[in-house]
Design an enzyme around this catalytic site. Structure first.
Site, short mmCIF file in Angstrom:
data_model
loop_
_atom_site.label_atom_id
_atom_site.label_comp_id
_atom_site.label_asym_id
_atom_site.label_seq_id
_atom_site.Cartn_x
_atom_site.Cartn_y
_atom_site.Cartn_z
N TYR A 234 -71.30 37.72 107.13
CA TYR A 234 -70.04 37.02 106.93
C TYR A 234 -70.17 35.87 105.94
O TYR A 234 -69.21 35.52 105.28
CB TYR A 234 -69.52 36.48 108.27
CG TYR A 234 -68.69 37.46 109.06
CD1 TYR A 234 -69.26 38.61 109.59
CD2 TYR A 234 -67.33 37.24 109.28
CE1 TYR A 234 -68.50 39.50 110.33
CE2 TYR A 234 -66.56 38.12 110.02
CZ TYR A 234 -67.15 39.25 110.54
OH TYR A 234 -66.39 40.13 111.27
N ASP B 24 -68.79 41.49 116.34
CA ASP B 24 -67.40 41.82 115.98
C ASP B 24 -67.10 43.25 116.40
O ASP B 24 -66.08 43.53 117.04
CB ASP B 24 -67.23 41.66 114.46
CG ASP B 24 -65.82 42.01 114.00
OD1 ASP B 24 -64.87 41.57 114.67
OD2 ASP B 24 -65.69 42.73 112.99
N ASP C 28 -64.85 44.78 120.04
CA ASP C 28 -63.66 45.64 119.99
C ASP C 28 -63.87 46.89 120.83
O ASP C 28 -62.98 47.34 121.55
CB ASP C 28 -63.33 46.06 118.54
CG ASP C 28 -62.28 45.15 117.90
OD1 ASP C 28 -62.28 43.94 118.22
OD2 ASP C 28 -61.48 45.64 117.08
C1 IPM Z 1 -62.41 38.80 115.11
C2 IPM Z 1 -61.68 39.29 113.87
C3 IPM Z 1 -62.09 38.44 112.70
C4 IPM Z 1 -63.58 38.60 112.49
C5 IPM Z 1 -61.28 38.76 111.43
C6 IPM Z 1 -59.80 38.57 111.64
C7 IPM Z 1 -61.71 37.94 110.24
O1 IPM Z 1 -61.94 40.65 113.69
O2 IPM Z 1 -62.23 37.61 115.46
O3 IPM Z 1 -63.11 39.58 115.75
O4 IPM Z 1 -64.02 39.54 111.83
O5 IPM Z 1 -64.30 37.75 112.99
MG MG Z 2 -62.98 41.58 115.30
#
Ligand code: IPM
Ligand code: MG
Length: 366
Positions: free
Chosen positions: A138, A245, A249
């Site tokens: 990142y 990340d 999810d």
């Molecule tokens: C998260 C989101 C963010 C990330 C995006 C919106 C930049 O996916 O908070 O998980 O990648 O960190």
């Molecule tokens: Mg995310």
């Protein structure tokens, strides 16, 4: 209580409004609460020309805690990441030194059948993903799309972690495990990546200070499989920014819907940024159908971590539970026999449950 409210884009705005309502209802007039709204993401890009205006950083700096909705707009797909709306949030996390992202995954028993996984797999799931937020691909340099000598374009991102960054997130992981069931699984890809070899080495070194914690390691590919096959074997997972990340999810489906997952981004002190794990969902924005419970549960995390108000936090969580028990569902967790409600109505139900509970407590006390 000084709270910066950053609704952001898409459904972020809608769900944040519900979390604010819940906060007001649970805190009441007993403690003065000062909420200051500030722009971030696409809205800020349109008005101020940057996804993270200086004024917003100032407001966030002065606050004890930040409540955020989400950042990101469809136009982001057509511009470089650093110019996008989502970048506002990444820069805010970095500017405030919020490096530890706590993403707890628990399944409310009422939502057992909302998960796409078999009930016996998810029943009783209770794990915590701790995702590093300030390093990794990142933020690593160099990055960009460059023209090579051969005239072709090259996309470059750099996976980057310093020893210090790994140490501090490892401590977050071990300390969280000490407060829970004393099991920590560190997720890396040390069979392929040097950055991740260092990750594993440092986690093992830090682990010597926590002999009571049972430390294990998984490569991220295997971790993603185990998360779906047998999630109950996890207590705390600690991992880097990118893997965290993705895994969080995936883990959302263990909780029935990503609309149920709250998060806290913490730094060296009690200040924190609290936001639902789901994004801005432009496809359903403005339709009053988004699930506000992740945002409301994020507000509960705020009461607990930034303000030490454990009892109030628990009250919010109980209110969410009772609303689910009463059969209210947003579209993402809709079930036959339940009442499907919109974003605002779901927020109203949580507020009603909070007030009901407060009245009952007063009656019991008198
Ligand atoms: C998260 C989101 C963010 C990330 C995006 C919106 C930049 O996916 O908070 O998980 O990648 O960190
Ligand atoms: Mg995310």
């Amino acid at each position: 209580m000084k709270i910066a409210v950053l609704p952001g884009d898409g459904i972020g705005k809608e769900v944040t409004a519900q979390a604010v309502k819940a906060l007001r209802a649970v805190v009441g007039n007993a403690i003065p609460m000062e909420m200051t709204e500030a722009a971030i993401g696409g809205a800020a890009l349109d008005t101020v020309g940057t996804a993270l205006p200086e004024e917003t950083v100032e407001i966030a700096r002065k606050a004890d805690a930040i409540l955020l909705g989400g950042t990101g707009v469809p136009e982001d797909e057509h511009r470089p990441p650093k110019d996008g709306a989502g970048n506002g949030l990444l820069r805010l996390r970095k500017a405030l030194g919020l490096y530890a992202n706590f993403r707890p995954v628990t399944l409310f028993p009422e939502l057992l059948s909302a998960s796409t996984l078999k009930p016996e797999v998810v029943d009783g799931v209770d794990l915590l993903i701790i995702r590093e937020l300030n390093g990794d691909l990142y933020f690593g340099e160099p990055r960009g799309i460059f023209k090579g000598d051969d005239g072709k374009r090259y996309g470059i991102n750099t996976m980057h972690y310093s020893e210090g960054e790994i140490e501090r997130i490892a401590h977050s992981g071990f300390q969280a495990a000490m407060r829970r069931n004393r099991k920590l699984c560190s997720v890396d890809k040390s069979n392929v990546l040097e950055t991740m070899m260092l990750w594993r080495e440092v986690v093992i070194e830090v682990g010597k200070q926590y002999p009571e914690v049972e430390l294990s390691h998984l490569y991220v590919d295997a971790a993603s499989m185990v998360l779906i096959r047998n999630p109950k074997q996890f207590d705390v997972i600690v991992t880097g920014n990118v893997f965290g990340d993705i895994l969080s999810d995936a883990a959302a489906m263990l909780a029935g819907s990503i609309g149920m997952l709250p998060s806290a981004s913490l730094g060296a002190n009690n200040k924190g940024l609290y936001e639902p794990v789901h994004g801005t969902a432009p496809d359903i924005a403005g339709k009053d159908i988004a699930n506000p419970l992740a945002a409301i549960l994020s507000a509960a995390m705020m009461l607990r971590h930034s303000f030490g108000m454990e009892e109030h936090a628990a009250r919010v969580e109980n209110a969410v539970r009772s609303v689910l028990r009463d059969g209210f569902r947003t579209a993402d967790i809709r079930e036959p026999g339940c009442t499907t409600v919109g974003t605002v109505a779901m927020g109203d139900e949580v507020v009603k449950a909070l007030l009901r509970e407060a009245t009952q407590a007063t009656v019991a006390a008198s």
